[in-house]
Design an enzyme around this catalytic site. Structure first.
Site, PDB file in Angstrom:
ATOM      1  N   TYR A 137       8.183  13.635  81.855  1.00 52.55           N
ATOM      2  CA  TYR A 137       7.161  12.589  81.835  1.00 52.55           C
ATOM      3  C   TYR A 137       6.260  12.632  83.066  1.00 52.55           C
ATOM      4  CZ  TYR A 137       9.139  10.377  77.733  1.00 52.55           C
ATOM      5  OH  TYR A 137       9.563  10.117  76.452  1.00 52.55           O
ATOM      6  N   LYS A 175      21.358  18.852  79.126  1.00 56.14           N
ATOM      7  CA  LYS A 175      21.240  20.103  78.378  1.00 56.14           C
ATOM      8  C   LYS A 175      21.286  21.234  79.404  1.00 56.14           C
ATOM      9  CE  LYS A 175      20.460  22.217  74.427  1.00 56.14           C
ATOM     10  NZ  LYS A 175      21.267  22.099  73.201  1.00 56.14           N
ATOM     11  N   ASP A 223      22.401  17.056  72.338  1.00 53.85           N
ATOM     12  CA  ASP A 223      22.461  17.155  70.879  1.00 53.85           C
ATOM     13  C   ASP A 223      23.807  16.653  70.354  1.00 53.85           C
ATOM     14  OD1 ASP A 223      23.305  19.327  72.336  1.00 53.85           O
ATOM     15  OD2 ASP A 223      22.652  20.861  70.923  1.00 53.85           O
ATOM     16  N   ASP A 251      14.643   8.365  76.312  1.00 53.18           N
ATOM     17  CA  ASP A 251      13.675   7.834  75.354  1.00 53.18           C
ATOM     18  C   ASP A 251      14.166   8.057  73.931  1.00 53.18           C
ATOM     19  OD1 ASP A 251      11.360   6.743  74.395  1.00 53.18           O
ATOM     20  OD2 ASP A 251      10.130   8.530  74.706  1.00 53.18           O
TER      21      ASP A 251
END
Ligand code: ATP
Length: 334
Positions: A124, A171, A204, A228
């Site tokens: 962001y 991740k 995930d 988010d």
């Protein structure tokens, strides 16, 4: 003593739900003096920018704000006003309690988790450029300072709120350096909080487990983008975006806002669910030291949902925003 709070009604359903929220707090006698300011689409028309400097200055002075959603036109030169506000005020921690309210239809009975999202950097940062025509680069900025302070925040929050576990969402198997740094910082901070369990989950797998076993989670510590996405997923577990509140907290200022956006599809129809904003207002009252008023407002909201008679269409009901507000007020001032 009356608290001075900046109110930014925002766009889409923002003005109607902020009006509803204000009606409840004023009628309940909450000791708040509102100072209304314009940001978002209306500010673009009037001032040529979605986030006038003056709005940032007022929040800096007053220290606390409650805001409705702000829209940012897709594909234009304006950066998101929501993101810009969080960065300008260094509101580094975004806290989103996601809990099933009694009587609200949802797939799972008893979800009760909190998302603590880093709010100032990651993907962001808005640093993008076109390398050559047809190829763009978007930078994910991750700093040790930001990772340590959001981890510290998550653990302190867990201790203060009687939570038992913090789960870092990452991740790092793919983004070895950026998410690797995030994890290293989280682990380092975790060592200082032996009373709180700590574990890690790949984003995930986190999404799948949230859908299959949401009760497994307690406090989720995330970066900006994962937070988010996971927030909306988690909202889906407890009845949707109409019932998830949020707070953006920094060292100097706090801005409270529902997780949902401006919902242009239902704006102006009087059917927006005001609960997410009312709950955010309850979080704000707590923050301001008005714990009794905060608890009373939450109890009134839960009494209305538990009864199940006055729910907006997003929760399967037929009531409008105004009827929900009347019902909450009926519980607050019987
Ligand atoms: P934005 O671009 O501002 O994020 P959006 O429509 O993409 O807007 P949301 O505003 O979060 O995203 O809305 C997603 C869906 O959830 C829409 O169908 C909207 O009507 C619904 N929704 C969001 N907030 C509420 C609410 N308070 N009450 C009822 N429905 C809501």
């Amino acid at each position: 003593m009356r608290h001075q709070v900046v109110l930014i009604p925002g766009d889409g359903i923002g003005p109607e739900i902020c009006r509803a929220m204000r009606r409840v707090l004023d009628a309940a006698g909450a000791p708040i003096e509102w100072e209304e300011r314009i940001a978002g689409a209306a500010a673009v028309e009037r001032y040529g920018t979605p986030l006038p400097e003056e709005v940032i200055d007022r929040i800096r002075e007053r220290r606390v704000a409650l805001k409705g959603p702000l829209t940012t036109p897709v594909g234009t030169g304006h950066t998101s006003a929501n993101v810009a506000l969080r960065q300008a005020l260094d509101l580094y921690a975004c806290v989103r309690p996601t809990r099933t309210l009694p009587g609200v239809p949802s797939r799972f009975g008893a979800v009760d988790l909190v998302i603590v999202r880093e709010n100032t950097e990651g993907l962001y940062s808005g640093i993008e450029h076109e390398v050559v025509p047809g190829v763009v680069e978007s930078l994910k900025i991750v700093s040790e300072r930001a990772c340590v302070r959001i981890s510290e925040f998550a653990f302190q929050y867990a201790v203060a709120c009687g939570r038992r576990r913090v789960t870092a969402v990452h991740k790092a198997n793919i983004m070895k350096k950026s998410d690797g740094l995030f994890l290293r910082c989280a682990r380092r901070v975790a060592e200082r909080y032996p009373q709180i369990e700590y574990d890690e989950v790949i984003v995930d797998a986190c999404c799948m487990r949230l859908v299959m076993q949401p009760e497994r989670f307690d406090v989720l510590l995330t970066d900006n983008l994962y937070g988010d996405i996971v927030s909306d997923l988690a909202a889906g577990l407890v009845g949707g975006l109409g019932v998830v509140p949020g707070a953006n907290l920094g060292s100097d200022c706090a801005v409270f806002e529902a997780v949902h956006g401006s919902a242009p599809d239902i704006a102006g129809r009087g059917i927006a669910n005001p609960i997410a904003t009312l709950w955010s207002a309850s979080m704000m009252l707590d923050f301001l030291g008005e714990a009794a008023a905060a608890a009373a407002l939450m109890a009134a909201i839960e009494a209305v949902t538990a009864e199940g008679k006055t729910l907006t269409p997003d929760l399967g009901g037929k009531a409008g925003t105004r009827e929900v507000v009347d019902a909450v007020l009926g519980r607050l001032n019987p």
